[in-house]
Design an enzyme around this catalytic site. Structure first.
Site, PDB file in Angstrom:
ATOM      1  N   TYR A   1      -4.854   4.501  -7.862  1.00 28.08           N
ATOM      2  CA  TYR A   1      -5.190   4.511  -6.433  1.00 28.08           C
ATOM      3  C   TYR A   1      -6.474   3.722  -6.220  1.00 28.08           C
ATOM      4  CZ  TYR A   1      -6.350   6.391  -1.792  1.00 28.08           C
ATOM      5  OH  TYR A   1      -6.677   6.536  -0.462  1.00 28.08           O
TER       6      TYR A   1
ATOM      7  N   TYR B   1       0.847  -1.194   0.000  1.00 25.28           N
ATOM      8  CA  TYR B   1       0.000   0.000   0.000  1.00 25.28           C
ATOM      9  C   TYR B   1       0.883   1.246   0.000  1.00 25.28           C
ATOM     10  CZ  TYR B   1      -4.206   2.672   1.299  1.00 25.28           C
ATOM     11  OH  TYR B   1      -5.270   3.535   1.329  1.00 25.28           O
TER      12      TYR B   1
END
Lengths: 138, 382
Positions: free
Chosen positions: B333, B283
């Site tokens: 994203y 992430y």
């Protein structure tokens, strides 16, 4: 500085949990919630003690002293009312009593801010009702 | 939550994504997240080689309400439904939930997705603050500013330069350039990284992830069923989570304890070590999240992560490629979901020119207020 009618930046939404904190700040006192059952000191001022869940909350006078844990220099607008101040600093201060607080450092150039810097609280009356606690090098 | 008996009993069998680059070029304020989700779900079911009628579980993410996607996909009578908030920190949690559900027979085939319409709706992350520690009163706005603040502390404790940090976004960008549908295709050298403006100093523009539109879906079932499907199964070796709620958001130890705890949950029952991991799909909301995870999971010595990522070590062809499709810094994203889709491609051996040789194990982590992690592997290893 007191009673600036034109203060445009965000203000705290005072609740029953933290109104005594803001009332004290108005009197230029920095107080922290302290548990009468177990002695824990916490921030922000929740109504109950996060350590033991007691609602028997008292208040203790903070020394106002702390150290800069970390800082950032805001360079891009996010909150429109802060835009005229860019670039401005935001610091995370570790208080002598333990809790962490966000604030701004005053009386210092942004280039001179460093982690570990010793600081002390100053009071800024931004409206008739609200006084913000900021910090300066001590 | 990871135990030897559960490890490898469930699998990701289908993945589906929208075309992130195309959506990025053609913003549309009337675009709906429900439509994007449906596109990803259809692609994931087809990729698995399943009939839609076989799907009997649905985990929704990123949308205001869960019903509208059910109407669009006809998944109106499934026997297992859970709705997750649209937050990246929920990515590993949703996978954990799906795996648990199919393992215990709550559903046979769960489709799960995340769908976001951030760019077209002009979403900004920041002005509202976290609202937890009087942050906006002091102008503290945006998660990036909080990670930036923690990076000043990291530098004070361990040293390291902004130029060294730039090695992370530069490597990840080079991967995006090999990925169809990745948003950021322009070459980026370290000088380009350093020439970009500060957002919250010391973090610069390319330390920040993208803000875009898109959706990713996957299908999860048991490993046993997975072996009859279209692709080699990608086993869910484990998932882990550990709350790290702090009113000021960032962890004062750079998530070291959370990482150690999740690593122990994932690795110890299986005897897996960092040496076994062939690629990381993590992430990368901000470049520093990659740095701190590398140290917390023990890939890099504590305080030496910035040196460790230099000289191509984390790029394809290096010792430990990270975010081989461009991550959230350069591909899309999708909040951890595109990383899982890439992990599946890598573990199936379907990553084309980006393929990591002999890719057996892929690790994911998310360092946030609610850290999560997952460990995926090829079939036959558990």
């Amino acid at each position: 500085m007191s009673g600036e009618a034109g203060y445009a930046k965000p203000l705290p939404t005072v609740t029953h949990e933290d109104r005594e904190f803001w009332a004290a700040a108005r009197q230029h006192r920095f107080v922290l919630p302290e548990c009468r059952a177990c002695g824990h000191v916490w921030f922000p001022p929740y109504a109950s003690c996060p350590a033991c869940l007691s609602f028997d909350r008292g208040w203790t006078e903070a020394s106002g002293r702390g150290t800069v844990w970390g800082f950032t220099i805001m360079r891009q607008p996010y909150i429109p009312s802060f835009e005229p101040e860019l670039p401005y600093n935001v610091v995370l201060v570790e208080l002598e009593e333990g809790p962490m607080v966000y604030s701004n450092l005053v009386s210092i150039d942004n280039d001179d801010i460093a982690c570990g810097l010793a600081v002390e609280a100053v009071f800024e009356d931004v409206t008739d009702k609200i006084t913000l606690i900021k910090f300066r090098p001590s | 939550m990871s135990d030897r008996e559960f490890a490898g009993k469930t699998a990701i069998v289908g993945i589906g994504s929208t075309d992130f680059a195309q959506l990025y070029r053609s913003t549309d304020p009337e675009r709906t997240g429900e439509s994007l989700a449906t596109e990803a779900i259809a692609a994931a079911i087809a990729d698995a080689g399943l009939e839609k009628s076989q799907i009997d579980g649905l985990i929704t993410g990123g949308l205001p309400h869960y019903e509208p996607v059910a109407y669009r996909t006809g998944l109106t009578d499934v026997r297992f439904v859970v709705d997750y908030p649209g937050a990246g920190r929920m990515c590993a949690m949703a996978l954990m939930h799906a795996a648990t559900a199919v393992h215990h027979g709550l559903a046979d085939y769960v489709v799960l997705f995340n769908s976001v319409v951030f760019r077209s709706q002009g979403v900004k992350f920041g002005a509202q603050g976290q609202g937890l520690l009087y942050d906006t009163i002091y102008g503290m706005a945006s998660p990036g500013a909080q990670y930036s603040l923690a990076f000043t502390r990291y530098q004070a404790e361990y040293g390291g330069t902004e130029e060294q940090l730039g090695a992370i976004p530069v490597a990840i960008r080079s991967h995006a350039r090999m990925t169809p549908g990745a948003i950021m295709q322009q070459e980026m050298a370290i000088d380009d990284y350093l020439a970009a403006r500060y957002i919250a100093q010391p973090l610069r523009l390319f330390d920040y992830c993208l803000i875009n539109d898109g959706a990713v879906a996957y299908v999860v079932t048991t490993a046993e069923r997975a072996r009859d499907l279209a692709h080699p199964p990608v086993l869910i070796a484990g998932t882990a989570g550990r709350a790290n709620f702090r009113e000021w958001y960032v962890d004062l130890g750079f998530w070291d304890e959370a990482c150690r705890s999740m690593k122990a949950d994932l690795f110890d029952p299986l005897g897996v070590t960092t040496d076994d991991i062939d690629c990381l799909q993590v992430y990368d909301n901000f470049s520093v999240s990659v740095l701190w995870g590398l140290e917390g999971f023990g890939f890099a010595p504590q305080g030496q992560g910035l040196e460790w990522v230099q000289n191509g070590r984390i790029a394809l062809g290096g010792e430990l490629p990270i975010n081989t499709s461009g991550g959230m810094l350069s591909e899309s994203y999708l909040q951890g979901w595109n990383q899982h889709a890439e992990a599946v491609r890598q573990l199936r051996g379907q990553a084309g020119e980006r393929q990591v040789p002999d890719c057996d194990w892929s690790l994911y982590w998310c360092l946030s207020a609610l850290p999560g992690a997952s460990l995926l592997c090829r079939d036959g290893l558990l």
